[in-house]
Structures are given as structure tokens and as C-alpha cells.
Design an enzyme around this catalytic site. Sequence first.
Site, PDB file in Angstrom:
ATOM      1  N   TYR A 168       0.822  -1.213   0.000  1.00 16.84           N
ATOM      2  CA  TYR A 168       0.000   0.000   0.000  1.00 16.84           C
ATOM      3  C   TYR A 168       0.856   1.263   0.000  1.00 16.84           C
ATOM      4  CZ  TYR A 168      -4.629  -2.012   0.813  1.00 16.84           C
ATOM      5  OH  TYR A 168      -5.831  -2.665   0.676  1.00 16.84           O
ATOM      6  N   LYS A 192       3.507 -15.511   2.799  1.00 14.96           N
ATOM      7  CA  LYS A 192       3.729 -16.240   1.554  1.00 14.96           C
ATOM      8  C   LYS A 192       5.245 -16.439   1.468  1.00 14.96           C
ATOM      9  CE  LYS A 192       2.249 -18.028  -2.326  1.00 14.96           C
ATOM     10  NZ  LYS A 192       1.394 -19.237  -2.384  1.00 14.96           N
ATOM     11  N   ASP A 239      -2.616 -18.416   0.902  1.00 17.14           N
ATOM     12  CA  ASP A 239      -3.591 -19.122   0.059  1.00 17.14           C
ATOM     13  C   ASP A 239      -4.291 -20.233   0.840  1.00 17.14           C
ATOM     14  OD1 ASP A 239      -1.088 -20.324   0.111  1.00 17.14           O
ATOM     15  OD2 ASP A 239      -1.119 -20.988  -1.969  1.00 17.14           O
ATOM     16  N   ASP A 272      -6.183  -7.131   4.041  1.00 20.08           N
ATOM     17  CA  ASP A 272      -7.316  -6.486   3.375  1.00 20.08           C
ATOM     18  C   ASP A 272      -8.238  -7.556   2.791  1.00 20.08           C
ATOM     19  OD1 ASP A 272      -8.871  -4.415   2.157  1.00 20.08           O
ATOM     20  OD2 ASP A 272      -7.902  -4.907   0.259  1.00 20.08           O
ATOM     21  N   ASP A 291     -12.092  -9.206   4.474  1.00 21.59           N
ATOM     22  CA  ASP A 291     -13.373  -9.170   3.744  1.00 21.59           C
ATOM     23  C   ASP A 291     -13.950 -10.586   3.670  1.00 21.59           C
ATOM     24  OD1 ASP A 291     -13.461  -6.446   3.208  1.00 21.59           O
ATOM     25  OD2 ASP A 291     -13.915  -6.723   1.085  1.00 21.59           O
TER      26      ASP A 291
HETATM   27  C1  IPM Z   1     -10.318  -1.396   3.909  1.00 20.47           C
HETATM   28  C2  IPM Z   1     -10.599  -0.826   2.542  1.00 20.47           C
HETATM   29  C3  IPM Z   1      -9.471   0.119   2.164  1.00 20.47           C
HETATM   30  C4  IPM Z   1      -8.201  -0.692   2.111  1.00 20.47           C
HETATM   31  C5  IPM Z   1      -9.690   0.878   0.844  1.00 20.47           C
HETATM   32  C6  IPM Z   1     -10.981   1.652   0.853  1.00 20.47           C
HETATM   33  C7  IPM Z   1      -8.527   1.779   0.514  1.00 20.47           C
HETATM   34  O1  IPM Z   1     -10.771  -1.837   1.608  1.00 20.47           O
HETATM   35  O2  IPM Z   1     -10.248  -0.613   4.885  1.00 20.47           O
HETATM   36  O3  IPM Z   1     -10.179  -2.608   4.021  1.00 20.47           O
HETATM   37  O4  IPM Z   1      -7.896  -1.306   1.081  1.00 20.47           O
HETATM   38  O5  IPM Z   1      -7.492  -0.721   3.115  1.00 20.47           O
HETATM   39 MG    MG Z   2     -10.727  -3.773   2.445  1.00 23.72          MG
END
Ligand code: IPM
Ligand code: MG
Length: 351
Positions: free
Chosen positions: A142, A189, A221, A245, A249
Site C-alpha cells: 500500500y 507467503k 492461500d 485487506d 473481507d
Molecule cells: C479497507 C478498505 C481500504 C483498504 C480501501 C478503501 C482503501 O478496503 O479498509 O479494508 O484497502 O485498506
Molecule cells: Mg478492504
Amino acid sequence: MKLQIALLAGDGIGPEVIDQAVKVSDAVARKFKHEITWAPALTGAAAIDAVGEPYPDETHAICVAADAVLFGAIGHPRFDHDPSAKVRPEQGLLKMRQKLGLFANVRPTFTFPSLLDKSPLKQERIEGTDLVFLRELTGGIYFGKRGREDNGETAYDTCTYTRAEVQRLAKKGFEMAMKRSKKLCCVDKANVLESSRLWRETVQAMEKEYPEVEVSYEFVDAVAMRLVQWPKAYDVLITENLFGDILTDEASVISGSMGLMPSASLGTKTSLYEPIHGSYPQAAGKDIANPLATVLSAAMLFEDKGLTEEADAIRAVVNRSLDEGMVTEDLADGGKSYKTSEVGDWLAEHV
Ligand code: IPM
Ligand code: MG
């Protein structure tokens, strides 16, 4: 206790869900005799519109001066469809993470007994899941060197970590494991990436300081697969920014709704609390968004200030609202549902 909390509502449903967390926190403050001062500040697309940039200096000053930051969401579709946009709301988020030194992003995943049927996964696999990711938030790909070469025909992003960055995140991971089931998983990884080998080597060297913690090392993975196959196998997981990240999710679907999971970002200057969901622009202004993730983020804030009873009071009233069907439409299965603001009022009243 006196608490000064910076309030960054942001975009989309941000302001609506933040309002409910404020109501509930104020109710907790009244009950337990604390004094909260809220310090609102601009961020995201709302800040771009007002002052031309997504994380203005004035907002930063308010955050630094605060005991904690409560954050809604940022993002607006008008930027998503315009790759040439010079200023984007997400830049504000990254700048904020960097300037506040928010290096450890704590993202729990747990299940609610009354919502087990909301998960796309089989009930017996998820019931009792209680895990927490510590995602490194201010390093890696990032923030690494990126660019274009060959007249724009080649692009690159680089993942860089220092030993010190890994150590401070891992330390939080070990400490959290000590307070929980003493199990820590380092996700990397290392069979391919040099930065992952640095992670592994650094965490291995720290093991002797925490002899009670059982550490496992797993490739990202494989974790992606096992996470949905058998989430109960995990407790505390530490990982770098991009892996975290993606995996967080994935983990969020275990609980059944994106609208439920809170998070904390622990920093060197202050700490920030926010729902894991985004700005959900389709629902903005409709008073239908689920406020629980934000309300539970406020609970994490209280907990980190050592106010455990206060945090428990919030979690208890959230559970009660779910049991009693006081829910927004995303959880109502077509049955009776309530507005965002009604759920917030109910929670505040029942605290
Ligand atoms: C998160 C989001 C952010 C990230 C985006 C919006 C930049 O997906 O907080 O997980 O990738 O960190
Ligand atoms: Mg995210």
C-alpha cells in the site's frame, strides 16, 4: 472519565450510522457517569467537496488532540468510475492511517447466535467462531514504491517491510493471543516472497518472549481456504497489509452480514474505531443502513480505554436488539424491520 472523541462521519451511510453510535455512547456515558465531548471533522468526498482534499490538516489536528477517533466510512461512486480523478476519497484514508501511525488494524469475526442462518456457510462450521485479524496497516504494498515505465506500458508496486514494522505488529499479536486462547497464526507467503521471509524470521525470533503462545505459520492461500472451511481453527492471526485487506473481507461473511463487524486501528498518535463496511452509497440518506458495526466499534473504543463494563453494556444491548427483532431491513428476512435511527434510539434507551 473525560473523553474527547474526534467524529469523522465521512461519506454515504457514514453520517447515519455514526449518529446511532453517538446516541448509544452518550447513553453509556450517562449511565456510567462519563463525560464525552465530540469533535466533528471533515473527511472523504465530503471533505473534497468542502475544502478540496480528503484528509485536511484541520481534521488531522482534531484527531491528534482527541483520545480516540470514531470513523464512519469514506468513498463515493463518482470517483470509482473516474480513474483519472486527481484527488480520491481513499487517499484520505491512507493519509490518515499514515499520519496517525495506525499500524495495527484489529478486525474481529464472531457469530451472533440469533443470526447463524444469515451466514452463507453451514451452521455447524461457523457456530462459535471467534477470531481476530491483526492487519498491518501502514506498510507493505500500500505504501511501497510504485510507478510506470516504458511510456506507461509497465507498472509496478512494491511490498517493503522493515523488521521494526513487523515486530510492533507481532507484539500486539502476541499480547492479544495471551489474553485469548494463546494461539497465534502468522499468515504469509514465505515460500515465494522475501518480505514474507522477513516476517516469518522476525516472528520466530519473538516466540521465546512468549513461551505460552503456540505459534503456527501458514501460507495466505491455504488460510483463505481454511478460513471458510473451518474458521474455528483460528484465534489470533497476524498478517501484512494487502493479505489482511483480502482475508478480512472474506472473514466478514462468516458472521452473515457486512453490517455487523466492528474494527479498531491502533496507532502511535491515537486510535481509530470504525465499522468494516464501506460507504454503501445506494443506501445513503435512506435511514436503512445497519448501524450495529459502528455501535460495536464504539464498544471496542470503550474497551480499549479500560471501560470493560461499558463495552459489555453495548454488546449486551446489541445482542438483545437482535434477539428481539429490533433490526434493520438487511437482517429482517422480509419481515418487520426498523429504520437506522429507530434501532439507534432503541439501543440508547435500553443501555
Ligand atoms: C479497507 C478498505 C481500504 C483498504 C480501501 C478503501 C482503501 O478496503 O479498509 O479494508 O484497502 O485498506
Ligand atoms: Mg478492504
